[in-house]
Design a protein around this motif. Structure first.
Motif, mmCIF file in Angstrom:
data_model
loop_
_atom_site.group_PDB
_atom_site.id
_atom_site.type_symbol
_atom_site.label_atom_id
_atom_site.label_comp_id
_atom_site.label_asym_id
_atom_site.label_seq_id
_atom_site.Cartn_x
_atom_site.Cartn_y
_atom_site.Cartn_z
ATOM 1 N N ASP A 1 43.300 70.176 -34.304
ATOM 2 C CA ASP A 1 43.589 69.069 -35.210
ATOM 3 C C ASP A 1 44.870 69.328 -35.990
ATOM 4 O O ASP A 1 45.717 68.437 -36.143
ATOM 5 C CB ASP A 1 42.418 68.884 -36.176
ATOM 6 C CG ASP A 1 42.602 67.688 -37.088
ATOM 7 O OD1 ASP A 1 42.588 66.544 -36.579
ATOM 8 O OD2 ASP A 1 42.782 67.889 -38.311
ATOM 9 N N ARG B 1 40.085 62.220 -31.007
ATOM 10 C CA ARG B 1 38.840 61.479 -30.890
ATOM 11 C C ARG B 1 37.786 62.161 -31.749
ATOM 12 O O ARG B 1 38.037 63.164 -32.395
ATOM 13 C CB ARG B 1 38.374 61.405 -29.433
ATOM 14 C CG ARG B 1 38.015 62.777 -28.866
ATOM 15 C CD ARG B 1 37.562 62.684 -27.420
ATOM 16 N NE ARG B 1 38.668 62.271 -26.571
ATOM 17 C CZ ARG B 1 38.575 62.144 -25.251
ATOM 18 N NH1 ARG B 1 37.431 62.394 -24.648
ATOM 19 N NH2 ARG B 1 39.612 61.763 -24.537
ATOM 20 N N GLU B 2 36.599 61.618 -31.712
ATOM 21 C CA GLU B 2 35.511 62.210 -32.479
ATOM 22 C C GLU B 2 35.300 63.649 -32.022
ATOM 23 O O GLU B 2 35.051 63.907 -30.842
ATOM 24 C CB GLU B 2 34.236 61.403 -32.236
ATOM 25 C CG GLU B 2 33.175 61.559 -33.290
ATOM 26 C CD GLU B 2 33.575 60.975 -34.631
ATOM 27 O OE1 GLU B 2 32.964 61.388 -35.615
ATOM 28 O OE2 GLU B 2 34.479 60.133 -34.690
ATOM 29 N N THR C 1 38.555 63.498 -42.886
ATOM 30 C CA THR C 1 37.342 62.810 -43.309
ATOM 31 C C THR C 1 36.145 63.054 -42.409
ATOM 32 O O THR C 1 35.005 62.927 -42.855
ATOM 33 C CB THR C 1 37.605 61.298 -43.388
ATOM 34 O OG1 THR C 1 38.032 60.819 -42.099
ATOM 35 C CG2 THR C 1 38.686 60.983 -44.424
ATOM 36 N N ASP C 2 36.367 63.370 -41.140
ATOM 37 C CA ASP C 2 35.245 63.565 -40.226
ATOM 38 C C ASP C 2 34.410 64.776 -40.648
ATOM 39 O O ASP C 2 34.953 65.857 -40.892
ATOM 40 C CB ASP C 2 35.764 63.772 -38.798
ATOM 41 C CG ASP C 2 34.632 63.922 -37.806
ATOM 42 O OD1 ASP C 2 34.164 65.065 -37.621
ATOM 43 O OD2 ASP C 2 34.205 62.908 -37.243
ATOM 44 N N PRO C 3 33.096 64.636 -40.756
ATOM 45 C CA PRO C 3 32.256 65.744 -41.236
ATOM 46 C C PRO C 3 32.343 66.999 -40.380
ATOM 47 O O PRO C 3 32.316 68.115 -40.915
ATOM 48 C CB PRO C 3 30.840 65.146 -41.203
ATOM 49 C CG PRO C 3 31.042 63.672 -41.285
ATOM 50 C CD PRO C 3 32.326 63.401 -40.563
ATOM 51 N N VAL C 4 32.435 66.840 -39.065
ATOM 52 C CA VAL C 4 32.518 68.014 -38.187
ATOM 53 C C VAL C 4 33.829 68.752 -38.410
ATOM 54 O O VAL C 4 33.865 69.985 -38.497
ATOM 55 C CB VAL C 4 32.357 67.605 -36.705
ATOM 56 C CG1 VAL C 4 32.527 68.823 -35.793
ATOM 57 C CG2 VAL C 4 30.993 66.957 -36.468
ATOM 58 N N LEU C 5 34.912 68.001 -38.525
ATOM 59 C CA LEU C 5 36.207 68.629 -38.786
ATOM 60 C C LEU C 5 36.226 69.270 -40.170
ATOM 61 O O LEU C 5 36.788 70.358 -40.347
ATOM 62 C CB LEU C 5 37.330 67.596 -38.687
ATOM 63 C CG LEU C 5 37.958 67.387 -37.309
ATOM 64 C CD1 LEU C 5 39.023 66.299 -37.396
ATOM 65 C CD2 LEU C 5 38.556 68.682 -36.783
ATOM 66 N N ARG C 6 35.655 68.615 -41.143
ATOM 67 C CA ARG C 6 35.619 69.186 -42.490
ATOM 68 C C ARG C 6 34.881 70.524 -42.482
ATOM 69 O O ARG C 6 35.318 71.496 -43.117
ATOM 70 C CB ARG C 6 34.966 68.209 -43.466
ATOM 71 C CG ARG C 6 35.845 67.015 -43.806
ATOM 72 C CD ARG C 6 35.093 65.978 -44.634
ATOM 73 N NE ARG C 6 34.887 66.406 -45.999
ATOM 74 C CZ ARG C 6 35.728 66.157 -47.013
ATOM 75 N NH1 ARG C 6 36.872 65.518 -46.793
ATOM 76 N NH2 ARG C 6 35.448 66.555 -48.234
#
Length: 340
Positions: free
Chosen positions: A109, A95-96, A12-17
């Motif tokens: 991840d 973490r973020e 869900t995190d935008p950076v990871l996406r």
């Protein structure tokens, strides 16, 4: 389709996406056979495969750059930075995300989500460093030692994502062999391109047994002239590679049923590259052999049929050892991992 995959995987995190999306693009652009097979995986597992491919591709691009203005010491520095960034990220608690390049973020991840042993990444980077200084291999044993890090560990990284119906250590040798078989196939297909980079991955003793040496390969590449000695050496290397496919094949039945169509498709498509090389008269020093689109489409359709059947069966008989999906950090050896 990317958003659907990421949503299904719980990313869900935008950076990871964004990081996973970039890895997917690398896979689609550079690994067509691999990408086609990945489309047969359950949607929630695909991002992890893209992450594994994306990082490996990034390391390969550093090592294999043909740009004249990129000296070997610069490549070594770039590879060392990539390695340091990966292991720094692997050591961090979830973490973020931020502050790392996308392929590193996605891979770290994925490693946490699927509890992938960090040794496999270390072994991979060791082989990438070898590519900066080693240009040939005296024997097949020497080549296998290199391929442990460059290929076998790729199969071992994939196992937690694919899932197994047997203890993982039972499937591990076959997964490692499949990674090696795929790389041997690439070595045969890419003999000419690798020679342009100053590398010969065909073992020197195998070549010598047929009267071939590096100089003869260079001469054939430069002049476009075929030589029967080279043809026989390439045929012998094909036979060796098919033997490794036979080592790997029993492992397909050990996978989660919904993962088998993906791996079976990759198995058949990569084996088809060997068929294409042979059908083209082993002319790999002069042109790249390709699997015809019609053949690729037929294999993909068969994979889709197998996948549909596996999903029906899964409703009534779930796998004994499903693929782990809960986040977790690996700090030591996993009892289910086996190396060659």
């Amino acid at each position: 389709m990317t958003a659907r995959e990421l949503d299904a995987a719980g990313i869900t995190d935008p950076v990871l996406r964004d990081a996973y999306t970039r890895c997917r693009r690398l896979n689609a652009r550079h690994g067509r056979t691999y990408f086609l097979a990945t489309r047969l995986l359950p949607v929630e597992r695909r991002p992890a495969v893209h992450a594994l491919y994306g990082f490996a591709r990034r390391a390969d691009d550093i090592v294999d750059s043909l740009e004249a203005d990129v000296p070997s010491d610069r490549r070594a520095d770039d590879l060392a930075r990539l390695d340091a960034r990966l292991h720094a990220r692997l050591r961090r608690a979830p973490r973020e995300p931020g502050g790392a390049e996308p392929v590193v973020l996605a891979l770290a991840d994925t490693a946490r989500r699927y509890a992938i042993d960090h040794r496999h990444f270390s072994d991979f980077m060791t082989s990438m460093r070898d590519d900066l200084k080693v240009t040939d291999y005296p024997t097949y044993d020497d080549l296998r030692a290199y391929m442990h890090g460059s290929a076998a560990v790729i199969g071992l990284q994939m196992l937690p994502v694919l899932g197994t119906v047997v203890p993982r250590e039972e499937a591990a040798p076959h997964a490692a062999a499949l990674g090696v078989a795929f790389q041997l196939t690439n070595f045969l297909r890419d003999v000419g391109e690798d020679l342009d980079r100053g590398r010969v991955y065909l073992p020197a003793d195998l070549l010598a047994a047929h009267g071939v040496d590096r100089e003869l390969l260079y001469r054939s590449r430069a002049t476009g002239r075929r030589d029967p000695r080279i043809t026989e050496a390439l045929r012998a290397f094909e036979d060796l590679t098919r033997g490794v496919y036979r080592e790997a094949e029993p492992g397909i039945a050990m996978l989660d049923p919904v993962s088998r169509p993906c791996v079976r498709t990759a198995f058949v498509l990569y084996g088809g590259i060997l068929d294409a090389v042979a059908a083209d008269g082993y002319a790999v020093l002069h042109r790249r052999a390709v699997v015809p689109r019609r053949r690729r489409a037929a294999v993909a359709l068969d994979g889709l049929a197998r996948l549909a059947a596996a999903r029906v069966r899964r409703r009534f008989r779930p796998p004994v050892v499903p693929a782990p999906v809960a986040p977790g950090v690996v700090t030591g050896r996993s009892p289910h991992e086996e190396v060659m």
